[in-house]
Design a protein around this motif. Structure first.
Motif, PDB file in Angstrom:
ATOM      1  N   PRO A 123       0.836  -1.214   0.000  1.00 51.14           N
ATOM      2  CA  PRO A 123       0.000   0.000   0.000  1.00 51.14           C
ATOM      3  C   PRO A 123       0.865   1.256   0.000  1.00 51.14           C
ATOM      4  O   PRO A 123       1.637   1.493   0.932  1.00 51.14           O
ATOM      5  CB  PRO A 123      -0.815  -0.139   1.279  1.00 51.14           C
ATOM      6  N   ALA A 124       0.713   2.063  -1.013  1.00 48.60           N
ATOM      7  CA  ALA A 124       1.624   3.180  -1.244  1.00 48.60           C
ATOM      8  C   ALA A 124       1.602   4.235  -0.145  1.00 48.60           C
ATOM      9  O   ALA A 124       2.646   4.768   0.235  1.00 48.60           O
ATOM     10  CB  ALA A 124       1.300   3.819  -2.593  1.00 48.60           C
ATOM     11  N   ALA A 125       0.436   4.551   0.361  1.00 45.20           N
ATOM     12  CA  ALA A 125       0.351   5.620   1.364  1.00 45.20           C
ATOM     13  C   ALA A 125       1.080   5.259   2.648  1.00 45.20           C
ATOM     14  O   ALA A 125       1.545   6.138   3.380  1.00 45.20           O
ATOM     15  CB  ALA A 125      -1.111   5.955   1.651  1.00 45.20           C
ATOM     16  N   GLY A 181      -5.947  14.465  -3.521  1.00 45.76           N
ATOM     17  CA  GLY A 181      -5.169  15.382  -2.704  1.00 45.76           C
ATOM     18  C   GLY A 181      -3.690  15.060  -2.630  1.00 45.76           C
ATOM     19  O   GLY A 181      -2.878  15.939  -2.327  1.00 45.76           O
ATOM     20  N   ASN A 182      -3.316  13.788  -2.887  1.00 44.76           N
ATOM     21  CA  ASN A 182      -1.898  13.428  -2.758  1.00 44.76           C
ATOM     22  C   ASN A 182      -1.294  12.779  -3.993  1.00 44.76           C
ATOM     23  O   ASN A 182      -0.094  12.512  -4.018  1.00 44.76           O
ATOM     24  CB  ASN A 182      -1.687  12.516  -1.548  1.00 44.76           C
ATOM     25  N   VAL A 183      -2.099  12.514  -5.018  1.00 44.93           N
ATOM     26  CA  VAL A 183      -1.573  11.785  -6.172  1.00 44.93           C
ATOM     27  C   VAL A 183      -0.438  12.542  -6.861  1.00 44.93           C
ATOM     28  O   VAL A 183       0.538  11.931  -7.308  1.00 44.93           O
ATOM     29  CB  VAL A 183      -2.698  11.437  -7.173  1.00 44.93           C
ATOM     30  N   SER A 229     -11.741   4.759  -4.099  1.00 36.45           N
ATOM     31  CA  SER A 229     -12.527   5.689  -3.288  1.00 36.45           C
ATOM     32  C   SER A 229     -11.918   7.085  -3.253  1.00 36.45           C
ATOM     33  O   SER A 229     -12.564   8.030  -2.810  1.00 36.45           O
ATOM     34  CB  SER A 229     -12.668   5.148  -1.861  1.00 36.45           C
ATOM     35  N   GLY A 230     -10.704   7.226  -3.732  1.00 34.76           N
ATOM     36  CA  GLY A 230     -10.065   8.544  -3.773  1.00 34.76           C
ATOM     37  C   GLY A 230     -10.564   9.423  -4.904  1.00 34.76           C
ATOM     38  O   GLY A 230     -10.161  10.579  -5.022  1.00 34.76           O
ATOM     39  N   LYS A 281     -14.169  15.206 -13.314  1.00 28.57           N
ATOM     40  CA  LYS A 281     -13.606  16.509 -13.682  1.00 28.57           C
ATOM     41  C   LYS A 281     -12.777  17.090 -12.539  1.00 28.57           C
ATOM     42  O   LYS A 281     -11.704  17.666 -12.758  1.00 28.57           O
ATOM     43  CB  LYS A 281     -14.733  17.473 -14.062  1.00 28.57           C
ATOM     44  N   SER A 282     -13.294  16.939 -11.309  1.00 28.20           N
ATOM     45  CA  SER A 282     -12.562  17.458 -10.154  1.00 28.20           C
ATOM     46  C   SER A 282     -11.213  16.772 -10.017  1.00 28.20           C
ATOM     47  O   SER A 282     -10.193  17.432  -9.755  1.00 28.20           O
ATOM     48  CB  SER A 282     -13.400  17.243  -8.883  1.00 28.20           C
ATOM     49  N   PHE A 283     -11.198  15.453 -10.209  1.00 31.94           N
ATOM     50  CA  PHE A 283      -9.928  14.735 -10.109  1.00 31.94           C
ATOM     51  C   PHE A 283      -8.982  15.152 -11.234  1.00 31.94           C
ATOM     52  O   PHE A 283      -7.781  15.373 -10.987  1.00 31.94           O
ATOM     53  CB  PHE A 283     -10.154  13.226 -10.157  1.00 31.94           C
TER      54      PHE A 283
END
Length: 208
Positions: free
Chosen positions: A132-134, A162-164, A179-180, A200-202
């Motif tokens: 898991p990357a996080a 937020g973190n990608v 879910s992100g 669009k937001s992503f």
């Protein structure tokens, strides 16, 4: 050894536990966007059938693949369904590599340690999923690529809008996100308008 121009979407949408109709609603919102790949987890009821239907309808516009490919049986089912790629939360066995490659699927096993990452590439991985990357943090990507050189790595697990970008800046080439990106309730309700807004937001959160 590796190409940075590989024909693979930078972001893969992960769908786990959803019906075919719910998955289809999500895929519809991805057509023509930068989110060009969808993973249907094989531990979802009817996953192979869902993949086959989505490949038939959207395969020329969105790459449809299989996730959670942890066994030979799942790999065979994913191959039969026409999966464009196969991902896993664990390392692939030689037999799973063989099945995926014979089917022409992009191979994306997972790894956690530098040794596992290196071994998976040595055995034939096209991309290695850091999972898991996080838990590891973005700097882990630059740390392991300093001695091993650039590698096509995908970050999965705790990655979101937020973190990608932090992971991309640290050396990740790809990201797998579930879910992100989407609100689970909107997928369940098949709220196409809300899902399109979330796409669009992503897209706006990433420097493509």
């Amino acid at each position: 050894m590796f190409s940075k121009d590989a024909d693979f979407s930078r972001v893969t949408v992960i769908l786990r536990g959803y019906s075919y109709e719910q998955c289809r609603c999500v895929v519809e919102q991805l057509v023509g966007t930068r989110l060009g790949a969808v993973e249907v987890a094989m531990n979802t009821e009817g996953a192979a059938e869902t993949i086959a239907k989505l490949v038939n309808e959207f395969g020329s516009e969105v790459k449809i693949g299989a996730g959670t490919v942890t066994t030979v049986e799942r790999a065979k089912a994913a191959a039969a369904a026409g999966s464009a790629f196969m991902l896993s939360p664990v390392c692939f066995t030689p037999e799973i590599f063989s099945i995926a490659k014979d089917a022409g699927a992009v191979c994306v096993p997972a790894a956690f340690s530098p040794t596992e990452v290196f071994t998976m590439f040595e055995q034939g991985a096209d991309i290695v999923k850091i999972f898991p990357a996080a838990r590891l943090g973005a700097k882990y990507l630059s740390d392991i690529q300093a001695p091993l050189n650039w590698m096509p790595l995908m970050v999965v697990g705790g990655v979101n809008g937020g973190n990608v970008q932090e992971f991309f800046d640290a050396g990740a080439t790809y990201a797998g996100i579930g879910s992100g990106i989407f609100e689970k309730s909107d997928i369940i309700a098949m709220n196409a308008d809300k899902l399109a807004e979330q796409v669009k937001s992503f897209e706006n959160s990433v420097r493509w």
